[in-house]
Design a protein around this motif. Structure first.
Motif, PDB file in Angstrom:
ATOM      1  N   THR A 166      19.320 -15.171  26.123  1.00 27.10           N
ATOM      2  CA  THR A 166      17.973 -14.867  25.634  1.00 27.10           C
ATOM      3  C   THR A 166      16.951 -14.957  26.760  1.00 27.10           C
ATOM      4  OG1 THR A 166      18.574 -15.767  23.480  1.00 27.10           O
ATOM      5  CG2 THR A 166      16.218 -15.564  23.970  1.00 27.10           C
ATOM      6  N   ALA A 167      17.070 -16.031  27.565  1.00 28.46           N
ATOM      7  CA  ALA A 167      16.129 -16.216  28.667  1.00 28.46           C
ATOM      8  C   ALA A 167      16.240 -15.070  29.671  1.00 28.46           C
ATOM      9  CB  ALA A 167      16.387 -17.547  29.354  1.00 28.46           C
ATOM     10  N   ALA A 168      17.481 -14.658  29.953  1.00 30.66           N
ATOM     11  CA  ALA A 168      17.682 -13.563  30.894  1.00 30.66           C
ATOM     12  C   ALA A 168      17.087 -12.270  30.345  1.00 30.66           C
ATOM     13  CB  ALA A 168      19.172 -13.388  31.166  1.00 30.66           C
ATOM     14  N   GLN A 169      17.314 -12.048  29.059  1.00 32.89           N
ATOM     15  CA  GLN A 169      16.785 -10.840  28.436  1.00 32.89           C
ATOM     16  C   GLN A 169      15.261 -10.813  28.502  1.00 32.89           C
ATOM     17  OE1 GLN A 169      17.796 -10.561  24.335  1.00 32.89           O
ATOM     18  NE2 GLN A 169      17.399  -8.351  24.205  1.00 32.89           N
ATOM     19  N   GLU A 170      14.665 -11.959  28.247  1.00 36.61           N
ATOM     20  CA  GLU A 170      13.203 -12.022  28.267  1.00 36.61           C
ATOM     21  C   GLU A 170      12.675 -11.768  29.677  1.00 36.61           C
ATOM     22  OE1 GLU A 170      11.463 -15.767  27.577  1.00 36.61           O
ATOM     23  OE2 GLU A 170       9.463 -14.866  27.687  1.00 36.61           O
ATOM     24  N   LYS A 174      10.235  -8.800  30.993  1.00 37.55           N
ATOM     25  CA  LYS A 174       9.013  -9.127  31.727  1.00 37.55           C
ATOM     26  C   LYS A 174       8.953  -8.410  33.065  1.00 37.55           C
ATOM     27  CE  LYS A 174       7.404 -13.636  30.045  1.00 37.55           C
ATOM     28  NZ  LYS A 174       7.436 -15.095  30.312  1.00 37.55           N
ATOM     29  N   SER A 175      10.127  -8.165  33.653  1.00 36.81           N
ATOM     30  CA  SER A 175      10.153  -7.468  34.943  1.00 36.81           C
ATOM     31  C   SER A 175      10.107  -5.959  34.749  1.00 36.81           C
ATOM     32  CB  SER A 175      11.422  -7.849  35.706  1.00 36.81           C
ATOM     33  OG  SER A 175      12.530  -7.101  35.217  1.00 36.81           O
ATOM     34  N   ASN A 176       9.872  -5.528  33.524  1.00 38.08           N
ATOM     35  CA  ASN A 176       9.909  -4.095  33.200  1.00 38.08           C
ATOM     36  C   ASN A 176      11.236  -3.458  33.596  1.00 38.08           C
ATOM     37  OD1 ASN A 176       7.489  -3.707  31.872  1.00 38.08           O
ATOM     38  ND2 ASN A 176       6.360  -3.567  33.794  1.00 38.08           N
ATOM     39  N   LYS A 177      12.287  -4.246  33.484  1.00 39.82           N
ATOM     40  CA  LYS A 177      13.631  -3.759  33.745  1.00 39.82           C
ATOM     41  C   LYS A 177      13.852  -3.322  35.190  1.00 39.82           C
ATOM     42  CE  LYS A 177      15.042  -1.025  30.293  1.00 39.82           C
ATOM     43  NZ  LYS A 177      14.877  -0.005  29.264  1.00 39.82           N
ATOM     44  N   THR A 178      13.019  -3.856  36.094  1.00 36.35           N
ATOM     45  CA  THR A 178      13.257  -3.563  37.509  1.00 36.35           C
ATOM     46  C   THR A 178      14.413  -4.419  38.028  1.00 36.35           C
ATOM     47  OG1 THR A 178      11.578  -5.206  38.089  1.00 36.35           O
ATOM     48  CG2 THR A 178      10.871  -2.919  37.954  1.00 36.35           C
ATOM     49  N   ALA A 182      22.310  -8.232  34.268  1.00 33.37           N
ATOM     50  CA  ALA A 182      23.516  -9.026  34.520  1.00 33.37           C
ATOM     51  C   ALA A 182      23.249 -10.094  35.577  1.00 33.37           C
ATOM     52  CB  ALA A 182      24.655  -8.114  34.961  1.00 33.37           C
ATOM     53  N   THR A 183      22.469  -9.726  36.591  1.00 34.85           N
ATOM     54  CA  THR A 183      22.149 -10.683  37.643  1.00 34.85           C
ATOM     55  C   THR A 183      21.281 -11.824  37.102  1.00 34.85           C
ATOM     56  OG1 THR A 183      22.174  -8.859  39.227  1.00 34.85           O
ATOM     57  CG2 THR A 183      21.162 -10.930  39.949  1.00 34.85           C
ATOM     58  N   LEU A 184      20.298 -11.459  36.286  1.00 35.70           N
ATOM     59  CA  LEU A 184      19.447 -12.482  35.680  1.00 35.70           C
ATOM     60  C   LEU A 184      20.274 -13.437  34.824  1.00 35.70           C
ATOM     61  CD1 LEU A 184      16.415 -10.242  34.684  1.00 35.70           C
ATOM     62  CD2 LEU A 184      16.293 -12.254  36.168  1.00 35.70           C
ATOM     63  N   LEU A 185      21.246 -12.865  34.125  1.00 39.22           N
ATOM     64  CA  LEU A 185      22.105 -13.708  33.291  1.00 39.22           C
ATOM     65  C   LEU A 185      22.954 -14.640  34.155  1.00 39.22           C
ATOM     66  CD1 LEU A 185      23.288 -14.540  30.598  1.00 39.22           C
ATOM     67  CD2 LEU A 185      24.763 -12.531  30.665  1.00 39.22           C
ATOM     68  N   ASP A 186      23.504 -14.102  35.236  1.00 42.79           N
ATOM     69  CA  ASP A 186      24.264 -14.950  36.168  1.00 42.79           C
ATOM     70  C   ASP A 186      23.394 -16.104  36.658  1.00 42.79           C
ATOM     71  OD1 ASP A 186      26.632 -13.549  36.052  1.00 42.79           O
ATOM     72  OD2 ASP A 186      26.041 -12.144  37.629  1.00 42.79           O
ATOM     73  N   GLU A 187      22.176 -15.741  37.025  1.00 49.35           N
ATOM     74  CA  GLU A 187      21.235 -16.727  37.542  1.00 49.35           C
ATOM     75  C   GLU A 187      20.993 -17.824  36.500  1.00 49.35           C
ATOM     76  OE1 GLU A 187      17.780 -14.627  39.004  1.00 49.35           O
ATOM     77  OE2 GLU A 187      16.570 -16.475  38.919  1.00 49.35           O
ATOM     78  N   ALA A 188      20.719 -17.381  35.273  1.00 45.33           N
ATOM     79  CA  ALA A 188      20.407 -18.360  34.221  1.00 45.33           C
ATOM     80  C   ALA A 188      21.611 -19.240  33.927  1.00 45.33           C
ATOM     81  CB  ALA A 188      19.940 -17.641  32.962  1.00 45.33           C
ATOM     82  N   MET A 189      22.783 -18.626  33.871  1.00 40.96           N
ATOM     83  CA  MET A 189      23.970 -19.394  33.524  1.00 40.96           C
ATOM     84  C   MET A 189      24.423 -20.280  34.660  1.00 40.96           C
ATOM     85  SD  MET A 189      26.226 -16.937  31.007  1.00 40.96           S
ATOM     86  CE  MET A 189      27.277 -18.270  30.409  1.00 40.96           C
ATOM     87  N   ALA A 190      24.024 -19.943  35.875  1.00 40.07           N
ATOM     88  CA  ALA A 190      24.383 -20.789  37.011  1.00 40.07           C
ATOM     89  C   ALA A 190      23.518 -22.038  37.062  1.00 40.07           C
ATOM     90  CB  ALA A 190      24.241 -19.996  38.311  1.00 40.07           C
ATOM     91  N   SER A 191      22.359 -21.984  36.438  1.00 36.62           N
ATOM     92  CA  SER A 191      21.466 -23.142  36.489  1.00 36.62           C
ATOM     93  C   SER A 191      21.918 -24.247  35.531  1.00 36.62           C
ATOM     94  CB  SER A 191      20.030 -22.727  36.179  1.00 36.62           C
ATOM     95  OG  SER A 191      19.919 -22.292  34.849  1.00 36.62           O
TER      96      SER A 191
ATOM     97  N   ASP B 150       8.207 -15.812  36.239  1.00 32.58           N
ATOM     98  CA  ASP B 150       9.082 -14.857  35.555  1.00 32.58           C
ATOM     99  C   ASP B 150      10.553 -15.277  35.637  1.00 32.58           C
ATOM    100  OD1 ASP B 150       9.102 -14.586  38.228  1.00 32.58           O
ATOM    101  OD2 ASP B 150       9.323 -12.405  38.244  1.00 32.58           O
ATOM    102  N   SER B 151      10.781 -16.512  36.079  1.00 36.30           N
ATOM    103  CA  SER B 151      12.163 -16.985  36.171  1.00 36.30           C
ATOM    104  C   SER B 151      12.727 -17.297  34.791  1.00 36.30           C
ATOM    105  CB  SER B 151      12.194 -18.242  37.035  1.00 36.30           C
ATOM    106  OG  SER B 151      13.437 -18.906  36.877  1.00 36.30           O
ATOM    107  N   PRO B 152      13.980 -16.954  34.550  1.00 29.66           N
ATOM    108  CA  PRO B 152      14.581 -17.273  33.255  1.00 29.66           C
ATOM    109  C   PRO B 152      14.965 -18.745  33.123  1.00 29.66           C
ATOM    110  CG  PRO B 152      16.176 -16.149  34.638  1.00 29.66           C
ATOM    111  CD  PRO B 152      14.886 -16.156  35.405  1.00 29.66           C
ATOM    112  N   GLU B 153      14.922 -19.483  34.217  1.00 31.88           N
ATOM    113  CA  GLU B 153      15.473 -20.839  34.191  1.00 31.88           C
ATOM    114  C   GLU B 153      14.799 -21.798  33.215  1.00 31.88           C
ATOM    115  OE1 GLU B 153      16.642 -22.995  37.579  1.00 31.88           O
ATOM    116  OE2 GLU B 153      17.401 -21.243  38.653  1.00 31.88           O
TER     117      GLU B 153
END
Lengths: 197, 197
Positions: A166-170, A174-178, A182-191, B150-153
């Motif tokens: 959910t956080a990655a999707q949001e 917010k980034s207007n899909k720029t 998948a990367t945002l999700l990796d980032e979130a799940m790595a934290s 804008d970070s998902p963390e």
DNA sequence: GTCAATATCGACACCAAGTGTCAAATATGG
DNA sequence: CCATATTTGACACTTGGTGTCGATATTGAC
């Protein structure tokens, strides 16, 4: 043979009417907004009575929220197909690829997601649907591993993974899909570091 | 002095009517179920008209869900009071003590939680309320730390912590409250290891 | 205490989401 | 083509929620 054909007939026409209905409804939602669109308008636009509409969908909300039934099926199936020795966190990341593809590929999916977020009442049903989806996955986890059936851990881990999704999707919206979802999700799940397998 | 008193008068009678209304309503919910209880019945039992009921509560759901406004205030305040160098995961565990006390001390709270879970529509609003609560806390986290806006963390971590709280609460109910809620929460939150402060 | 401004309340009418019922229409299988 | 089962539309009804408006308190100033 006959039986199959006739059964298929009924089923098929029903499916056709259902997709036609969602099509027509979604157009109206985009044009006039979800709340402002009445079921009468949808039914009239699709050429049937309001009573018949409710024979195809249990509620106006179900028109959109019902879409996620398929997502649940596919995610549960996908989880069952993961190797048993794979860390749970990694398995969850993999089955989220289904969601990532769904969200980022289809342009229709994005319109639906926007509509869902436009109405608090509808968004509430959306959250409830995902709550049930998480319960399904946690149940599957319990069956596949040796967690105690009353342990909070499977629910906690599955819920945490969905929080990342959910956080990655949001962040993606917010980034207007720029950025890449998948990367945002990796980032979130790595934290979040998972201890148990 | 006069102003304070008269203002207090209006406010106070309003508060009294509100609590009376929730009292009466909750009794009816317990006796006949949430869905089966109509707003007319609640209003009649409290001795006022349906129209007046809706001047005190925006909706029938708001009667119960509105209770969590106070929880949000207190959690946000509590988070702001945590030391800045404390790991975020620990801060969240601490502010959840508010929820733990709320859930496990009051017997009235338990009745409300049961009612909320008895109706999918009501539970959906409950989830939406908690979604907004999580957004509030994530926002507070952003202001207090140096996460990118804008970070998902922050959302991911706050969401994961709430997943633990929910999972612990569920396990607690499943154990018929024989286990300790705080311990279950510790257990759930320990199964996720947080990397960032 | 009286009086004007103001907030509250009840009554009524209205809209939208659902649901039950029943008769007409339509599709299905023989 | 015919008997049967399904689908459909029309109608009435319940419930949640809102706008309006006149009656009825409450309040603050005199």
């Amino acid at each position: 043979m006959n039986e199959v054909k006739t059964e298929g007939m009924r089923e098929r026409t029903r499916r056709i009417v259902r997709t036609e209905l969602t099509q027509v409804a979604q157009d109206l939602f985009v044009k006039n907004g979800y709340e402002a669109t009445t079921v009468d308008q949808i039914a009239a636009a699709a050429g049937l009575s309001r009573r018949t509409f409710f024979r195809y969908f249990a509620s106006k909300e179900d028109l959109l929220i019902g879409k996620y039934d398929l997502l649940e099926e596919r995610m549960v199936e996908s989880l069952k197909a993961r190797p048993l020795d794979e860390p749970l966190w990694d398995s969850l990341r993999r089955i989220f690829d289904i969601g990532v593809n769904y969200f980022s590929n289809t342009e229709r999916a994005e319109a639906i997601e926007n509509t869902v977020r436009s109405s608090p009442a509808l968004y509430a049903r959306y959250l409830e649907r995902f709550s049930r989806l998480q319960a399904s996955l946690a149940e599957t986890v319990c069956q596949r591993s040796n967690y105690a059936p009353d342990s909070p851990e499977p629910r906690a881990i599955v819920g945490a993974a969905f929080a990342c999704l959910t956080a990655a999707q949001e962040a993606w919206y917010k980034s207007n899909k720029t950025k890449d979802l998948a990367t945002l999700l990796d980032e979130a799940m790595a934290s979040l570091r998972i201890q148990s397998g």
